[in-house]
Design an enzyme around this catalytic site. Structure first.
Site, PDB file in Angstrom:
ATOM      1  N   HIS A   1     -23.843 -16.792  24.878  1.00  0.00           N
ATOM      2  CA  HIS A   1     -23.743 -17.579  23.672  1.00  0.00           C
ATOM      3  C   HIS A   1     -25.157 -17.898  23.216  1.00  0.00           C
ATOM      4  CE1 HIS A   1     -24.347 -20.614  26.424  1.00  0.00           C
ATOM      5  NE2 HIS A   1     -24.539 -21.582  25.558  1.00  0.00           N
TER       6      HIS A   1
HETATM    7  C1  UD1 Z   1     -24.056 -25.665  22.039  1.00  0.00           C
HETATM    8  C2  UD1 Z   1     -25.352 -25.990  22.642  1.00  0.00           C
HETATM    9  C3  UD1 Z   1     -25.613 -25.309  23.988  1.00  0.00           C
HETATM   10  C4  UD1 Z   1     -24.778 -25.146  24.917  1.00  0.00           C
HETATM   11  C5  UD1 Z   1     -23.598 -24.661  23.979  1.00  0.00           C
HETATM   12  C6  UD1 Z   1     -22.249 -24.340  24.819  1.00  0.00           C
HETATM   13  C7  UD1 Z   1     -27.018 -27.135  21.652  1.00  0.00           C
HETATM   14  C8  UD1 Z   1     -28.398 -27.141  20.601  1.00  0.00           C
HETATM   15  N1  UD1 Z   1     -26.467 -26.227  21.792  1.00  0.00           N
HETATM   16  O1  UD1 Z   1     -24.575 -24.513  21.478  1.00  0.00           O
HETATM   17  O2  UD1 Z   1     -26.769 -26.018  24.664  1.00  0.00           O
HETATM   18  O3  UD1 Z   1     -24.963 -24.284  25.826  1.00  0.00           O
HETATM   19  O4  UD1 Z   1     -23.046 -25.527  23.107  1.00  0.00           O
HETATM   20  O5  UD1 Z   1     -21.063 -23.973  24.184  1.00  0.00           O
HETATM   21  O6  UD1 Z   1     -26.657 -28.203  21.403  1.00  0.00           O
HETATM   22  N2  UD1 Z   1     -18.023 -23.557  16.881  1.00  0.00           N
HETATM   23  C9  UD1 Z   1     -16.708 -23.444  16.686  1.00  0.00           C
HETATM   24  N3  UD1 Z   1     -15.943 -24.347  17.377  1.00  0.00           N
HETATM   25  C10 UD1 Z   1     -16.347 -25.536  18.317  1.00  0.00           C
HETATM   26  C11 UD1 Z   1     -17.891 -25.620  18.345  1.00  0.00           C
HETATM   27  C12 UD1 Z   1     -18.750 -24.416  17.594  1.00  0.00           C
HETATM   28  O7  UD1 Z   1     -16.233 -22.421  16.025  1.00  0.00           O
HETATM   29  O8  UD1 Z   1     -15.660 -26.305  18.719  1.00  0.00           O
HETATM   30  C13 UD1 Z   1     -18.908 -22.567  16.335  1.00  0.00           C
HETATM   31  C14 UD1 Z   1     -19.678 -22.751  14.799  1.00  0.00           C
HETATM   32  O9  UD1 Z   1     -19.516 -21.786  14.038  1.00  0.00           O
HETATM   33  C15 UD1 Z   1     -20.931 -23.118  15.449  1.00  0.00           C
HETATM   34  C16 UD1 Z   1     -20.972 -22.353  16.376  1.00  0.00           C
HETATM   35  O10 UD1 Z   1     -20.181 -22.204  17.106  1.00  0.00           O
HETATM   36  O11 UD1 Z   1     -21.836 -23.097  14.094  1.00  0.00           O
HETATM   37  C17 UD1 Z   1     -22.201 -22.712  17.151  1.00  0.00           C
HETATM   38  O12 UD1 Z   1     -21.739 -24.178  17.825  1.00  0.00           O
HETATM   39  P1  UD1 Z   1     -23.132 -25.124  18.136  1.00  0.00           P
HETATM   40  O13 UD1 Z   1     -22.448 -26.286  18.698  1.00  0.00           O
HETATM   41  O14 UD1 Z   1     -24.124 -25.418  16.800  1.00  0.00           O
HETATM   42  O15 UD1 Z   1     -23.913 -24.427  18.917  1.00  0.00           O
HETATM   43  P2  UD1 Z   1     -23.536 -23.619  20.466  1.00  0.00           P
HETATM   44  O16 UD1 Z   1     -23.834 -22.229  20.246  1.00  0.00           O
HETATM   45  O17 UD1 Z   1     -21.933 -23.894  20.922  1.00  0.00           O
END
Ligand code: UD1
Length: 367
Positions: A211
């Protein structure tokens, strides 16, 4: 000994890797008289599979406040947490704010506490990848710089903090809190739990997670990794619970056909995922937490990154950092099959980190 007047601790959690770190600390502080604990959920993660299921499985209390910040750019997400968390702090006047890990919510809450001159504790302090392309590295540096209590998982973390000039009296080596949660749930983690979705045999399959933006947001790197995964899948079943970010990129880059033969699932809950990792032959991952969990479980781990902020998993544990080139991943896989990777459990990864953290907090609030 009880604390003279009631003191308020606010715990902040917001994203999937936070929940298993917060749970043992709340649990260990529960019996301490004179402490009122509040749990704030920032809502950085919000899907049932990324957040809700963890609250239920880990016996976390219902959050006292849900900030509902959701997804966004780094600046937007950080700013939204800051604005909402500042209101909580002004209303609740905590004596201590506790943040865990290295996600955006961690850093955002730390900035708020520091600006309001509220004492701040960081659980999992001192880890450094020395890779500023990793957003978590910025979060770690800022949070550690601001924290009054730095609770570290391993001696390398202490060394990093001391080298950056952190006063030694702020640093407390307490061990790895996530391993408390792992040990507590391990007996529930049987393959029967997941058999309806994943039919695999004990020690005869691999688990893959991906991820990191540096891996999945770049089509070429993502494709190189998947080429290696196909090679692994030709030898043994590969189970791949797909993170939402990764699912989006697979579709955007049209890379789904590259996963032919790989068993894809939705993101799994904590115990279901532990069922897979604890019975796997090996793990391939770019996650930080999984490097630690596989070391605690004694399962070989190939880390698909160029660096790690968790070197103790390599020096002591079963982790090898193999990079993201197809040939290097395949070669790591072949070595893992050919030789037995013996590891030992790092110091203080013993399931008692929560109580050690609780003692540090008690002492701090009493002084
Ligand atoms: C975040 C953390 C990372 C951690 C990871 C675990 C930061 C900078 N990054 O990254 O350190 O390892 O979480 O998962 O804080 N999304 C969903 N549903 C959710 C959450 C996210 O669909 O419940 C999708 C959205 O499109 C979002 C993308 O996933 O834009 C990324 O989510 P985000 O929280 O921005 O970063 P992670 O890649 O999850």
């Amino acid at each position: 000994m009880a604390i003279a007047s009631v003191k308020t601790i606010i715990h902040v959690a917001g994203a999937r890797p936070n929940y298993m770190k917060v749970a043992p600390v709340i649990e260990a502080l529960r019996p301490v008289a004179g402490i009122r604990q509040l749990l704030v959920n920032t809502g950085q993660h919000y899907d049932e599979s990324m957040a809700g299921s963890f609250f239920k499985e880990l016996d976390l209390p219902r959050p006292d406040r849900d900030l509902g910040v959701g997804s966004g750019t780094h600046a937007v997400q950080t700013a939204k947490v800051m604005m909402a968390f500042e209101e909580v702090c002004l209303a609740e006047k905590p004596d201590l704010v506790v943040v865990v890990g290295d996600v955006n919510s961690t850093m955002a809450a730390s900035l708020v506490a520091a600006k309001l001159v509220i004492p701040l504790a960081h659980v999992e302090a001192g880890l450094r990848s020395r890779d500023r392309y990793m957003p978590e590295e910025v979060n770690r540096i800022v949070t550690d710089r601001l924290a009054d209590l730095l609770l570290t998982p391993s001696r390398d973390a202490d060394d990093n903090l001391l080298a950056e000039g952190t006063p030694p009296e702020k640093i407390h080596l307490v061990g790895n809190v996530m391993i408390d949660t792992l040990r507590r749930h391990l007996r529930l983690a049987t393959l029967d739990r997941v058999r309806d979705r994943v039919a695999v045999e004990d020690k005869r399959f691999a688990v893959l997670t991906l991820h990191r933006p540096s891996n999945v947001d770049n089509r070429e790197t993502f494709g190189d990794i998947l080429a290696a995964v196909r090679r692994v899948a030709s030898e043994m079943p590969v189970v791949f619970p797909v993170h939402p970010r990764t699912r989006n990129r697979l579709a955007e880059f049209g890379l789904q056909p590259a996963l032919d033969g790989v068993i894809l699932t939705e993101p799994l809950g904590y115990i279901d995922f532990l069922s897979l990792t604890s019975h796997a032959r090996l793990v391939l991952t770019d996650s930080g937490g999984l490097q630690e969990e596989s070391t605690a479980l004694g399962i070989p781990c190939l880390t698909l990154r160029e660096n790690t902020e968790r070197p103790v998993t390599v020096t002591h544990g079963t982790n090898r950092v193999v990079g993201v080139q197809t040939a290097d991943i395949v070669s790591g896989f072949e070595q893992a099959l050919a030789t037995k990777w013996e590891g030992k459990i790092p110091e203080l990864w013993d399931g008692q980190t929560g109580p050690r953290i609780a003692r540090v907090f008690e002492e701090f609030l009493r002084s």
